[in-house]
Design a protein around this motif. Sequence first.
Motif, mmCIF file in Angstrom:
data_model
loop_
_atom_site.group_PDB
_atom_site.id
_atom_site.type_symbol
_atom_site.label_atom_id
_atom_site.label_comp_id
_atom_site.label_asym_id
_atom_site.label_seq_id
_atom_site.Cartn_x
_atom_site.Cartn_y
_atom_site.Cartn_z
ATOM 1 N N SER A 1 0.718 -1.283 0.034
ATOM 2 C CA SER A 1 -0.076 0.318 0.058
ATOM 3 C C SER A 1 0.845 1.263 -0.033
ATOM 4 N N TYR A 2 2.022 1.096 0.661
ATOM 5 C CA TYR A 2 2.885 2.268 0.752
ATOM 6 C C TYR A 2 3.303 2.691 -0.703
ATOM 7 N N VAL A 3 3.800 1.300 -1.365
ATOM 8 C CA VAL A 3 4.431 1.526 -2.672
ATOM 9 C C VAL A 3 3.408 2.145 -3.746
ATOM 10 N N LYS A 4 2.270 1.807 -3.465
ATOM 11 C CA LYS A 4 1.051 2.470 -4.377
ATOM 12 C C LYS A 4 1.253 3.946 -4.057
ATOM 13 N N PHE A 5 1.032 4.270 -2.846
ATOM 14 C CA PHE A 5 0.986 5.569 -2.465
ATOM 15 C C PHE A 5 2.222 6.440 -3.010
ATOM 16 N N PHE A 6 3.420 5.839 -2.849
ATOM 17 C CA PHE A 6 4.582 6.598 -3.357
ATOM 18 C C PHE A 6 4.471 6.692 -4.768
ATOM 19 N N ASP A 7 4.150 5.714 -5.689
ATOM 20 C CA ASP A 7 3.885 5.591 -6.924
ATOM 21 C C ASP A 7 2.730 6.885 -7.488
ATOM 22 N N SER A 8 1.691 6.999 -6.618
ATOM 23 C CA SER A 8 0.852 7.780 -7.157
ATOM 24 C C SER A 8 1.253 9.545 -6.994
ATOM 25 N N PHE A 9 2.128 9.485 -6.335
ATOM 26 C CA PHE A 9 2.998 10.867 -6.149
ATOM 27 C C PHE A 9 4.108 11.171 -6.823
ATOM 28 N N LYS A 10 4.483 10.260 -7.712
ATOM 29 C CA LYS A 10 5.781 10.435 -8.661
ATOM 30 C C LYS A 10 5.932 11.692 -9.379
ATOM 31 N N GLU A 11 5.107 12.076 -9.807
ATOM 32 C CA GLU A 11 5.030 13.280 -10.637
ATOM 33 C C GLU A 11 5.154 14.545 -9.589
ATOM 34 N N ASN A 12 4.689 14.555 -8.627
ATOM 35 C CA ASN A 12 4.463 15.736 -7.571
ATOM 36 C C ASN A 12 6.110 15.515 -7.065
ATOM 37 N N TYR A 13 6.699 14.391 -6.714
ATOM 38 C CA TYR A 13 7.695 14.270 -6.139
ATOM 39 C C TYR A 13 9.092 14.760 -7.422
ATOM 40 N N GLU A 14 8.820 14.403 -8.604
ATOM 41 C CA GLU A 14 9.754 14.958 -9.551
ATOM 42 C C GLU A 14 9.703 16.471 -10.075
#
Length: 194
Positions: free
Chosen positions: A172-185
């Motif tokens: 669930s954390y992996v999915k959470f991080f993936d959903s904010f990949k664009e924001n992070y970049e």
Amino acid sequence: MEKRTEFLEKFYEMRNRAGKVHLFYSINKIIARIGEGTKLDKIYISKEYLSYLSEKIFGDKNRLGSFFSGSNSHVRLSLVDEFAKDFERNIVKEIQEDFMDLKKYNSSIFSEVRTRIETIMASEDKKIQTEDLVLFENYLTNWKSLENKIKNFIPEEFYNQKTNYFYTSLKSYVKFFDSFKENYEISKKFLENK
């Protein structure tokens, strides 16, 4: 000004959503499951994470891995723990402390980041101070560090298996991080160009 506003919005969205799901606070649940709620012989760790632990504990990336060779990309945590006891090192404790260090650090800057970014967003000129950049950079660095630790911990073979609560939590954390990949970049690129 436009790029600054985009950064602030993306960064705030990432930070605010993380707060709402209590991402870093919930690491406690994962820590409690290692060696307690979940039996070690049911947990597999990836060779990448094993390499990280070996580097951390022995200053040698290959020392642990060399004893668990083979084509599999994962190893039972119970086997690694038994082996490490010969060196008087508790692998489970090392992992717990590893996640706790991340949680503790994130908790300490959690409120500060939100307060500061809301103040900047409310201002007319959206001016970002040097100390803000340091604060935001530290937040993103730790965010990435936690993401890498969790992703490297779970062998890919287990991503789509509902083996137990432990893997479900991590996934669930992996999915959470993936959903904010664009924001992070976007946030990272903005800070790198300052």
